[in-house]
Design a protein around this motif. Structure first.
Motif, PDB file in Angstrom:
ATOM      1  N   ASN A  40    -111.813 -29.255 -53.563  1.00  0.00           N
ATOM      2  CA  ASN A  40    -112.357 -30.596 -53.421  1.00  0.00           C
ATOM      3  C   ASN A  40    -113.033 -30.976 -54.732  1.00  0.00           C
ATOM      4  O   ASN A  40    -113.769 -30.186 -55.317  1.00  0.00           O
ATOM      5  N   GLY A  41    -112.759 -32.187 -55.206  1.00  0.00           N
ATOM      6  CA  GLY A  41    -113.308 -32.614 -56.484  1.00  0.00           C
ATOM      7  C   GLY A  41    -112.394 -32.325 -57.656  1.00  0.00           C
ATOM      8  O   GLY A  41    -112.732 -32.606 -58.810  1.00  0.00           O
ATOM      9  N   ALA A  42    -111.199 -31.772 -57.378  1.00  0.00           N
ATOM     10  CA  ALA A  42    -110.267 -31.425 -58.465  1.00  0.00           C
ATOM     11  C   ALA A  42    -109.561 -32.643 -59.041  1.00  0.00           C
ATOM     12  O   ALA A  42    -108.995 -32.589 -60.128  1.00  0.00           O
ATOM     13  N   LYS A 387    -123.728 -28.837 -55.155  1.00  0.00           N
ATOM     14  CA  LYS A 387    -123.434 -29.229 -56.529  1.00  0.00           C
ATOM     15  C   LYS A 387    -123.500 -30.748 -56.646  1.00  0.00           C
ATOM     16  O   LYS A 387    -122.657 -31.462 -56.109  1.00  0.00           O
ATOM     17  N   ALA A 388    -124.537 -31.231 -57.333  1.00  0.00           N
ATOM     18  CA  ALA A 388    -124.718 -32.671 -57.528  1.00  0.00           C
ATOM     19  C   ALA A 388    -125.657 -32.889 -58.705  1.00  0.00           C
ATOM     20  O   ALA A 388    -126.372 -31.975 -59.124  1.00  0.00           O
ATOM     21  N   ASN A 389    -125.648 -34.100 -59.248  1.00  0.00           N
ATOM     22  CA  ASN A 389    -126.553 -34.408 -60.356  1.00  0.00           C
ATOM     23  C   ASN A 389    -127.998 -34.444 -59.895  1.00  0.00           C
ATOM     24  O   ASN A 389    -128.900 -34.001 -60.597  1.00  0.00           O
ATOM     25  N   SER A 399    -117.823 -33.723 -52.782  1.00  0.00           N
ATOM     26  CA  SER A 399    -116.613 -33.107 -52.241  1.00  0.00           C
ATOM     27  C   SER A 399    -116.879 -32.677 -50.798  1.00  0.00           C
ATOM     28  O   SER A 399    -118.036 -32.598 -50.362  1.00  0.00           O
ATOM     29  N   GLY A 400    -115.811 -32.370 -50.070  1.00  0.00           N
ATOM     30  CA  GLY A 400    -115.956 -31.953 -48.667  1.00  0.00           C
ATOM     31  C   GLY A 400    -116.818 -30.725 -48.515  1.00  0.00           C
ATOM     32  O   GLY A 400    -117.642 -30.629 -47.599  1.00  0.00           O
ATOM     33  N   GLY A 401    -116.645 -29.743 -49.422  1.00  0.00           N
ATOM     34  CA  GLY A 401    -117.432 -28.516 -49.345  1.00  0.00           C
ATOM     35  C   GLY A 401    -118.913 -28.774 -49.539  1.00  0.00           C
ATOM     36  O   GLY A 401    -119.760 -28.208 -48.842  1.00  0.00           O
ATOM     37  N   ASN A 402    -119.246 -29.653 -50.489  1.00  0.00           N
ATOM     38  CA  ASN A 402    -120.654 -29.966 -50.737  1.00  0.00           C
ATOM     39  C   ASN A 402    -121.254 -30.827 -49.622  1.00  0.00           C
ATOM     40  O   ASN A 402    -122.434 -30.701 -49.317  1.00  0.00           O
TER      41      ASN A 402
END
Length: 503
Positions: A40-42, A387-389, A399-402
């Protein structure tokens, strides 16, 4: 005639502060099912939107049958035979199946604005029958199952004479049987000359359908391989950029005293005579075929669906749970299967989502202590490795995982003893799965009792201390980790207790 029906050369797409695609290449042959994989996020979603004309690339070229093309909007892509079927079906639930199929390209009588309903109903019926479906074209879209809605979306693509069909995670919400039906439809479309880009996190989808796989990682093109020319391990390395030597973590904690005892729990029409125990530090897997009643049992434990009879004991005391608010006060938390619809407020920030269950403890007389709220949210977001700013990023941007990690962090704002996780890795990639397994294992080591609903047998076996198998609303077997195998679970999931009892 070009060797490729679709070719992307050096596609780059940038948004403010983000490069969503960076020099990406892709080649699709006529009559081919080509898998596209990546975390996810790729960049897979942006990839779809560039091909379908939603986004124009900043750099690079797109070729259809050897001819260079540029799309200003999705209508232009559709007119050239490109259609997309999305993971979250984008339909009009209050309209009919026929209206959904022909939305945007309705049949209209020449010289008038009169819609040709009879012709559209007939054509919709013929397309659906060609897909092996008996859905009534006049039925309401919202009344259909997810699998049926996917079939309608495929019918819509066929109605536009699509020659390139993009399927985005089409099996994510389907049972094994429904997935097999979808595989057959994809193969029939391929045999009729369509070319299919099949996007999935599930290796079984890729092996079952595709002859070629392309991997994206961090918005970049990593490579393309024939399916039989790349190993599972090498594919994972291509997707996540590292080896995942151990998908399921070693057990860290010890199993302690009994937290929960369920005896004879029943809900007419859903489940009957459910009995099991859960201990501190234990991961209890709850599995079985989809529709076995697993989610309904856990919704009753959380007060969403009141049970008719039975007994629940928490820490040795009998309790009656009539609402989620009562369940949380008693120390039970619940992570729903559909995180986007039931678990998160997508247009809120990460921090606000995480602290939502704890507003009473971070506010006073209707006023929020924003400094305290931010501190709690930041601590918990870091604890589950979101994982985020910043914690102010919108959950919809993750992403889905986050997103799933945020949903888990949300549970940890309350003082809980028991955490119920319903399909905790559904729709997330292999790298995010590994991270979520580590979080679950850490929570068990901290003394939480965890009930984990999962349809994936390797996941259940790899994570659980004990496994309760359900079929048709009943627990058919409770297995210890030492005696577990996929064959034993499957046998228990298919055992009809009513016939066994009758015999």
């Amino acid at each position: 005639m070009s060797e490729y029906v679709l070719e992307l050369r050096g596609i780059t797409k940038k948004f403010p502060g983000v490069t969503a695609l960076d020099n990406v290449h892709f080649k699709l042959k006529p009559g081919e099912i080509h898998a596209l994989m990546g975390e996810n996020g790729a960049g897979k979603s942006t990839f779809i939107k560039v091909i379908t004309g939603v986004h124009a690339p900043n750099e690079g070229e797109i070729y259809l049958n050897g001819q260079k093309v540029e799309f200003s909007n999705p209508k232009e892509a559709q007119a050239l035979g490109i259609a997309a079927i999305y993971q979250h079906v984008t339909n009009y639930p209050d309209l009919s199946v026929t209206e959904n199929i022909f939305m945007g390209h309705e049949k209209v009588q020449k010289g008038t604005r009169r819609l040709l309903w009879k012709q559209m109903h007939q054509e919709a019926k013929e397309i659906l029958r060609s897909l092996g479906s008996s859905i009534d074209p006049k039925s309401e879209m919202g009344a259909l199952s997810v699998a049926q809605q996917q079939i309608v979306e495929i019918a819509k693509a066929i109605s536009t004479n699509a020659k390139i069909i993009i399927m985005d995670e089409p099996t994510a919400a389907l049972t094994a049987r429904e997935s097999e039906e979808l595989y057959k439809i994809a193969e029939e479309l391929r045999d009729q000359g369509a070319s299919i880009i099949f996007i999935s996190h599930r290796f079984e989808d890729m092996y079952r359908l595709a002859t070629q796989v392309t991997v994206l990682r961090d918005a970049k093109y990593i490579g393309s391989w024939e399916i039989n020319a790349i190993s599972n391990d090498d594919l994972i390395v291509a997707m996540v950029g590292r080896e995942i030597t151990q998908v399921y973590p070693d057990k860290k904690g010890k199993i302690g005293e009994e937290l929960l005892k369920v005896n004879g729990l029943s809900k007419t029409g859903y489940f009957a005579d459910i009995s099991f125990t859960l201990h501190r530090g234990e991961i209890l897997g709850l599995t079985g075929l989809v529709g076995a009643g697993r989610t309904e049992v856990c919704q009753s434990l959380f007060g969403i669906m009141p049970y008719d009879k039975g007994k629940i004991e928490l820490n040795g005391k009998s309790v009656s749970i009539q609402s989620p608010k009562e369940a949380m006060k008693l120390g039970i938390g619940y992570l729903p299967e559909d995180r986007q619809l039931q678990g998160l407020v997508l247009q809120w920030g990460i921090g606000r989502n995480i602290t939502l269950p704890a507003l009473s403890s971070i506010g006073k007389k209707g006023w929020l202590n924003e400094k305290k709220e931010a501190s709690i949210a930041k601590e918990l977001a870091e604890k589950v490795h979101v994982k985020a700013n910043s914690i102010f990023d919108l959950v919809s941007s993750l992403s889905g995982g986050n997103q799933q990690k945020v949903a888990v962090a949300k549970l940890l704002t309350k003082d809980l003893d028991i955490i119920i996780l319903d399909e905790p890795t559904k729709g997330v990639d292999v790298g995010a799965k590994s991270a979520i397994y580590e979080i679950i294992n850490e929570l068990a080591a901290q003394g939480y009792g965890i009930i984990m609903i999962s349809s994936e047998m390797p996941e259940v076996i790899g994570m659980s201390d004990r496994i309760a198998v359900m079929r048709a609303g009943r627990i058919t077997k409770v297995l210890d980790r030492a005696e577990v195998s996929q064959e034993v679970i499957l046998e228990a999931a298919m055992t009809d207790l009513s016939k066994k009892d009758a015999g």
